[in-house]
Write a protein that holds these residues in place. Structure first.
Motif, PDB file in Angstrom:
ATOM      1  N   ALA A   7       0.834  -1.202   0.000  1.00  0.00           N
ATOM      2  CA  ALA A   7       0.000   0.000   0.000  1.00  0.00           C
ATOM      3  C   ALA A   7       0.871   1.255   0.000  1.00  0.00           C
ATOM      4  CB  ALA A   7      -0.916  -0.011   1.220  1.00  0.00           C
ATOM      5  N   GLU A   8       1.996   1.213   0.727  1.00  0.00           N
ATOM      6  CA  GLU A   8       2.897   2.362   0.784  1.00  0.00           C
ATOM      7  C   GLU A   8       3.540   2.626  -0.565  1.00  0.00           C
ATOM      8  OE1 GLU A   8       6.887   3.930   3.200  1.00  0.00           O
ATOM      9  OE2 GLU A   8       6.107   1.911   3.550  1.00  0.00           O
ATOM     10  N   GLU A   9       3.933   1.542  -1.278  1.00  0.00           N
ATOM     11  CA  GLU A   9       4.564   1.680  -2.597  1.00  0.00           C
ATOM     12  C   GLU A   9       3.572   2.259  -3.602  1.00  0.00           C
ATOM     13  OE1 GLU A   9       7.731  -2.024  -2.146  1.00  0.00           O
ATOM     14  OE2 GLU A   9       5.879  -2.298  -3.280  1.00  0.00           O
ATOM     15  N   LYS A  10       2.322   1.779  -3.559  1.00  0.00           N
ATOM     16  CA  LYS A  10       1.293   2.285  -4.472  1.00  0.00           C
ATOM     17  C   LYS A  10       1.056   3.774  -4.231  1.00  0.00           C
ATOM     18  CE  LYS A  10      -1.224  -2.107  -4.824  1.00  0.00           C
ATOM     19  NZ  LYS A  10      -2.483  -2.811  -4.493  1.00  0.00           N
ATOM     20  N   GLU A  11       0.961   4.142  -2.961  1.00  0.00           N
ATOM     21  CA  GLU A  11       0.713   5.539  -2.613  1.00  0.00           C
ATOM     22  C   GLU A  11       1.868   6.428  -3.054  1.00  0.00           C
ATOM     23  OE1 GLU A  11      -1.899   8.389  -1.233  1.00  0.00           O
ATOM     24  OE2 GLU A  11      -2.183   6.215  -1.482  1.00  0.00           O
ATOM     25  N   PHE A  12       3.110   5.912  -2.929  1.00  0.00           N
ATOM     26  CA  PHE A  12       4.293   6.673  -3.330  1.00  0.00           C
ATOM     27  C   PHE A  12       4.250   6.983  -4.823  1.00  0.00           C
ATOM     28  CE2 PHE A  12       8.600   7.025  -4.961  1.00  0.00           C
ATOM     29  CZ  PHE A  12       9.185   7.923  -4.072  1.00  0.00           C
ATOM     30  N   LYS A  14       1.611   7.029  -6.834  1.00  0.00           N
ATOM     31  CA  LYS A  14       0.499   7.931  -7.137  1.00  0.00           C
ATOM     32  C   LYS A  14       0.825   9.377  -6.761  1.00  0.00           C
ATOM     33  CE  LYS A  14      -3.008   4.325  -6.661  1.00  0.00           C
ATOM     34  NZ  LYS A  14      -4.109   3.768  -5.832  1.00  0.00           N
ATOM     35  N   ASN A  15       1.569   9.550  -5.672  1.00  0.00           N
ATOM     36  CA  ASN A  15       1.904  10.901  -5.208  1.00  0.00           C
ATOM     37  C   ASN A  15       3.034  11.544  -5.999  1.00  0.00           C
ATOM     38  OD1 ASN A  15      -0.046  10.792  -3.223  1.00  0.00           O
ATOM     39  ND2 ASN A  15       1.352  10.082  -1.632  1.00  0.00           N
ATOM     40  N   ASN A  49      -3.203   1.103 -13.442  1.00  0.00           N
ATOM     41  CA  ASN A  49      -3.888   1.962 -12.475  1.00  0.00           C
ATOM     42  C   ASN A  49      -4.325   3.296 -13.078  1.00  0.00           C
ATOM     43  OD1 ASN A  49      -3.585   0.674  -9.541  1.00  0.00           O
ATOM     44  ND2 ASN A  49      -1.744   0.185 -10.721  1.00  0.00           N
TER      45      ASN A  49
END
Length: 201
Positions: A7-12, A14-15, A49
């Motif tokens: 989840a942290e990698e996905k959020e990184f 996307k940000n 995504n």
């Protein structure tokens, strides 16, 4: 083996995707999480995504090229052009390793840019070329576990039998037993075909 993003990698991603090329995003991601993903893996994640950097590679209206008025200077001018014999910044020497999109470790075996799957190179160095109609099986199912103890030469028909009957395990010993079962199943199949052929004569 495809990378499973946390989840942290996905959020990184996307940000940080906006305004950055795949090369820039890849470097940031690998540096942040101490990984060795490839550009194609990052591109695939963005596509799956529906993420976009917003970059289209085109100059905006009113943009003035940095080499305007510098006659004969292309690609940044003389000071940034490659000199004869100079290697690119992303050059990787022979013997370097990387992980392919399919999850196999590849090793650079020659210049320019000739790569081969490491498990094939390792096997052939120890046992010679792989015979036609054969392939190598990772006994524990882990493509990154490249060692002779974890590799077994089987026929492609045996591989089909193993896949059909769920005989490949993450336990190397169970997979070895599965190879024996696949050999038996193949022989039974051959005998049935031979009998059928004999009865039809």
């Amino acid at each position: 083996m495809p990378h499973r993003y946390s989840a942290e990698e996905k959020e990184f991603i996307k940000n940080n995707v906006k305004g950055r090329s795949n090369d820039e995003l890849l470097k940031m991601f690998n540096d942040r999480f101490v990984l060795n993903l490839t550009k194609s893996q990052i591109a695939a994640f963005k596509k799956n995504n529906r993420l976009s950097s917003g970059l289209d590679g085109r100059f905006k209206p009113g943009h003035i090229p940095f080499n305007k008025g510098k006659k004969g200077l292309m690609c940044g001018g003389k000071e940034t052009q490659f000199k004869k014999g100079q290697r690119a910044l992303n050059y990787r020497p022979v013997g370097s390793e990387r992980v392919s999109v399919d999850g196999y470790i590849e090793i650079k075996v020659a210049d320019p840019g000739k790569w081969r799957m490491k498990h094939l190179v390792l096997w052939e160095e120890a046992n010679g070329p792989i015979p036609k109609g054969h392939c190598l099986l990772f006994l524990d199912g882990n493509k990154l576990n490249v060692s002779l103890d974890n590799l077994q030469l089987i026929t492609r028909s045996q591989l089909v039998r193993m896949n059909q009957n769920g005989l490949i395990s993450t336990d190397a010993d169970l997979t070895k037993t599965g190879v024996i079962v696949a050999v038996i199943l193949s022989k039974i199949g051959e005998r049935k075909r031979n009998r059928k052929g004999a009865n039809s004569i």
